[in-house]
Write a protein that holds these residues in place. Structure first.
Motif, PDB file in Angstrom:
ATOM      1  N   MET A  60       0.840  -1.181   0.000  1.00  0.00           N
ATOM      2  CA  MET A  60       0.000   0.000   0.000  1.00  0.00           C
ATOM      3  C   MET A  60       0.887   1.246   0.000  1.00  0.00           C
ATOM      4  O   MET A  60       1.814   1.359   0.788  1.00  0.00           O
ATOM      5  N   ALA A  61       0.592   2.152  -0.878  1.00  0.00           N
ATOM      6  CA  ALA A  61       1.379   3.380  -0.998  1.00  0.00           C
ATOM      7  C   ALA A  61       1.066   4.345   0.137  1.00  0.00           C
ATOM      8  O   ALA A  61      -0.048   4.359   0.662  1.00  0.00           O
ATOM      9  N   ARG A  62       2.076   5.119   0.506  1.00  0.00           N
ATOM     10  CA  ARG A  62       1.871   6.134   1.544  1.00  0.00           C
ATOM     11  C   ARG A  62       0.993   7.253   1.002  1.00  0.00           C
ATOM     12  O   ARG A  62       1.085   7.607  -0.168  1.00  0.00           O
ATOM     13  N   PRO A  63       0.176   7.844   1.876  1.00  0.00           N
ATOM     14  CA  PRO A  63      -0.611   8.992   1.407  1.00  0.00           C
ATOM     15  C   PRO A  63       0.308  10.180   1.125  1.00  0.00           C
ATOM     16  O   PRO A  63       1.325  10.356   1.791  1.00  0.00           O
ATOM     17  N   ARG A  64      -0.051  10.997   0.135  1.00  0.00           N
ATOM     18  CA  ARG A  64       0.768  12.152  -0.219  1.00  0.00           C
ATOM     19  C   ARG A  64       0.631  13.228   0.836  1.00  0.00           C
ATOM     20  O   ARG A  64      -0.460  13.502   1.304  1.00  0.00           O
ATOM     21  N   LYS A  65       1.763  13.839   1.189  1.00  0.00           N
ATOM     22  CA  LYS A  65       1.740  14.981   2.092  1.00  0.00           C
ATOM     23  C   LYS A  65       1.367  16.229   1.309  1.00  0.00           C
ATOM     24  O   LYS A  65       1.587  16.303   0.110  1.00  0.00           O
ATOM     25  N   CYS A  66       0.823  17.194   2.023  1.00  0.00           N
ATOM     26  CA  CYS A  66       0.519  18.482   1.390  1.00  0.00           C
ATOM     27  C   CYS A  66       1.815  19.102   0.906  1.00  0.00           C
ATOM     28  O   CYS A  66       2.812  19.107   1.619  1.00  0.00           O
ATOM     29  N   ARG A  67       1.802  19.649  -0.268  1.00  0.00           N
ATOM     30  CA  ARG A  67       2.957  20.349  -0.819  1.00  0.00           C
ATOM     31  C   ARG A  67       2.628  21.826  -0.777  1.00  0.00           C
ATOM     32  O   ARG A  67       1.798  22.296  -1.545  1.00  0.00           O
ATOM     33  N   LYS A  68       3.263  22.542   0.131  1.00  0.00           N
ATOM     34  CA  LYS A  68       2.938  23.942   0.333  1.00  0.00           C
ATOM     35  C   LYS A  68       3.559  24.810  -0.751  1.00  0.00           C
ATOM     36  O   LYS A  68       4.735  24.705  -1.052  1.00  0.00           O
ATOM     37  N   VAL A  69       2.748  25.675  -1.316  1.00  0.00           N
ATOM     38  CA  VAL A  69       3.172  26.615  -2.347  1.00  0.00           C
ATOM     39  C   VAL A  69       2.854  28.010  -1.843  1.00  0.00           C
ATOM     40  O   VAL A  69       1.746  28.266  -1.367  1.00  0.00           O
ATOM     41  N   CYS A  70       3.832  28.919  -1.911  1.00  0.00           N
ATOM     42  CA  CYS A  70       3.642  30.282  -1.396  1.00  0.00           C
ATOM     43  C   CYS A  70       2.634  31.075  -2.207  1.00  0.00           C
ATOM     44  O   CYS A  70       1.828  31.803  -1.654  1.00  0.00           O
ATOM     45  N   SER A  71       2.707  30.982  -3.518  1.00  0.00           N
ATOM     46  CA  SER A  71       1.779  31.730  -4.358  1.00  0.00           C
ATOM     47  C   SER A  71       1.699  31.068  -5.722  1.00  0.00           C
ATOM     48  O   SER A  71       2.615  30.359  -6.128  1.00  0.00           O
ATOM     49  N   LEU A  72       0.618  31.316  -6.405  1.00  0.00           N
ATOM     50  CA  LEU A  72       0.467  30.779  -7.748  1.00  0.00           C
ATOM     51  C   LEU A  72       1.357  31.569  -8.702  1.00  0.00           C
ATOM     52  O   LEU A  72       1.621  32.748  -8.481  1.00  0.00           O
ATOM     53  N   PRO A  73       1.813  30.937  -9.770  1.00  0.00           N
ATOM     54  CA  PRO A  73       2.662  31.659 -10.730  1.00  0.00           C
ATOM     55  C   PRO A  73       1.906  32.794 -11.402  1.00  0.00           C
ATOM     56  O   PRO A  73       0.705  32.702 -11.627  1.00  0.00           O
ATOM     57  N   GLU A  74       2.631  33.874 -11.698  1.00  0.00           N
ATOM     58  CA  GLU A  74       2.019  35.004 -12.401  1.00  0.00           C
ATOM     59  C   GLU A  74       1.745  34.662 -13.858  1.00  0.00           C
ATOM     60  O   GLU A  74       0.800  35.158 -14.454  1.00  0.00           O
ATOM     61  N   ASN A  75       2.592  33.839 -14.438  1.00  0.00           N
ATOM     62  CA  ASN A  75       2.416  33.393 -15.820  1.00  0.00           C
ATOM     63  C   ASN A  75       2.119  31.907 -15.808  1.00  0.00           C
ATOM     64  O   ASN A  75       2.810  31.146 -15.143  1.00  0.00           O
ATOM     65  N   TYR A  76       1.120  31.492 -16.569  1.00  0.00           N
ATOM     66  CA  TYR A  76       0.716  30.097 -16.586  1.00  0.00           C
ATOM     67  C   TYR A  76       1.248  29.341 -17.792  1.00  0.00           C
ATOM     68  O   TYR A  76       0.875  28.215 -18.028  1.00  0.00           O
ATOM     69  N   GLY A  77       2.112  29.985 -18.558  1.00  0.00           N
ATOM     70  CA  GLY A  77       2.685  29.309 -19.696  1.00  0.00           C
ATOM     71  C   GLY A  77       3.676  30.170 -20.436  1.00  0.00           C
ATOM     72  O   GLY A  77       3.726  31.381 -20.260  1.00  0.00           O
ATOM     73  N   PHE A  78       4.469  29.513 -21.244  1.00  0.00           N
ATOM     74  CA  PHE A  78       5.468  30.172 -22.070  1.00  0.00           C
ATOM     75  C   PHE A  78       5.491  29.458 -23.404  1.00  0.00           C
ATOM     76  O   PHE A  78       5.307  28.250 -23.476  1.00  0.00           O
ATOM     77  N   ALA A  79       5.746  30.221 -24.450  1.00  0.00           N
ATOM     78  CA  ALA A  79       5.755  29.629 -25.790  1.00  0.00           C
ATOM     79  C   ALA A  79       6.998  30.069 -26.542  1.00  0.00           C
ATOM     80  O   ALA A  79       7.508  31.164 -26.319  1.00  0.00           O
ATOM     81  N   PRO A  80       7.473  29.223 -27.459  1.00  0.00           N
ATOM     82  CA  PRO A  80       8.617  29.610 -28.285  1.00  0.00           C
ATOM     83  C   PRO A  80       8.208  30.720 -29.248  1.00  0.00           C
ATOM     84  O   PRO A  80       7.044  30.870 -29.582  1.00  0.00           O
ATOM     85  N   MET A  81       9.161  31.515 -29.645  1.00  0.00           N
ATOM     86  CA  MET A  81       8.907  32.633 -30.552  1.00  0.00           C
ATOM     87  C   MET A  81       8.508  32.142 -31.951  1.00  0.00           C
ATOM     88  O   MET A  81       7.843  32.835 -32.673  1.00  0.00           O
ATOM     89  N   LYS A  82       8.935  30.955 -32.289  1.00  0.00           N
ATOM     90  CA  LYS A  82       8.734  30.453 -33.648  1.00  0.00           C
ATOM     91  C   LYS A  82       7.731  29.296 -33.622  1.00  0.00           C
ATOM     92  O   LYS A  82       7.970  28.284 -32.991  1.00  0.00           O
ATOM     93  N   GLY A  83       6.641  29.468 -34.271  1.00  0.00           N
ATOM     94  CA  GLY A  83       5.671  28.388 -34.470  1.00  0.00           C
ATOM     95  C   GLY A  83       5.124  27.750 -33.215  1.00  0.00           C
ATOM     96  O   GLY A  83       5.693  26.790 -32.734  1.00  0.00           O
TER      97      GLY A  83
END
Length: 124
Positions: free
Chosen positions: A1-24
């Motif tokens: 039986m797998a251990r239950p996952r612990k809470c992973r604390k995050v200070c704040s959500l990212p300001e940007n939710y993605g990045f894309a290459p300049m080309k295509g």
């Protein structure tokens, strides 16, 4: 039986939710990084924390941080080298509600119910 996952604390959500290459932009060929993976990159590479300090900040084991960090680095490398769109979304995490020395907030208190960050507008 797998251990239950612990809470992973995050200070704040990212300001940007993605990045894309300049080309295509090819949305079919994309990389998805979870919020906790983003947080390890932020803490270790940007803030300069050690894995131990990062683990203490996120309230998880150092070995867990190491695994999350390694996956995040692979995803970053894949997006950069192969010119893929990178999205930061999803994952199980607890968003802190206080302040911390680390991010200018006091993060001693945080809601330990797991959250899933989904359906975030993908603005680029």
């Amino acid at each position: 039986m797998a251990r239950p996952r612990k809470c992973r604390k995050v200070c704040s959500l990212p300001e940007n939710y993605g990045f894309a290459p300049m080309k295509g932009i090819d949305d079919e060929n994309r990389v998805v990084m979870a919020v906790d993976e983003y947080e390890t990159i932020r803490l270790i590479d940007l803030v300069g924390y050690t894995q131990e300090e990062c683990a203490a900040q996120m309230h998880i084991a150092r070995t867990t941080v190491q695994g999350i960090y390694n996956e995040a680095r692979k995803k970053l490398a894949d997006a950069l080298v192969n010119g893929k769109v990178l999205y930061i979304e999803g994952g199980d995490f607890a968003l802190c509600e206080g302040e911390s020395v680390l991010c200018g907030k006091k993060c001693e208190k945080f809601c330990c119910k797991k959250r899933k960050m989904e359906n975030i507008p993908k603005e680029m």
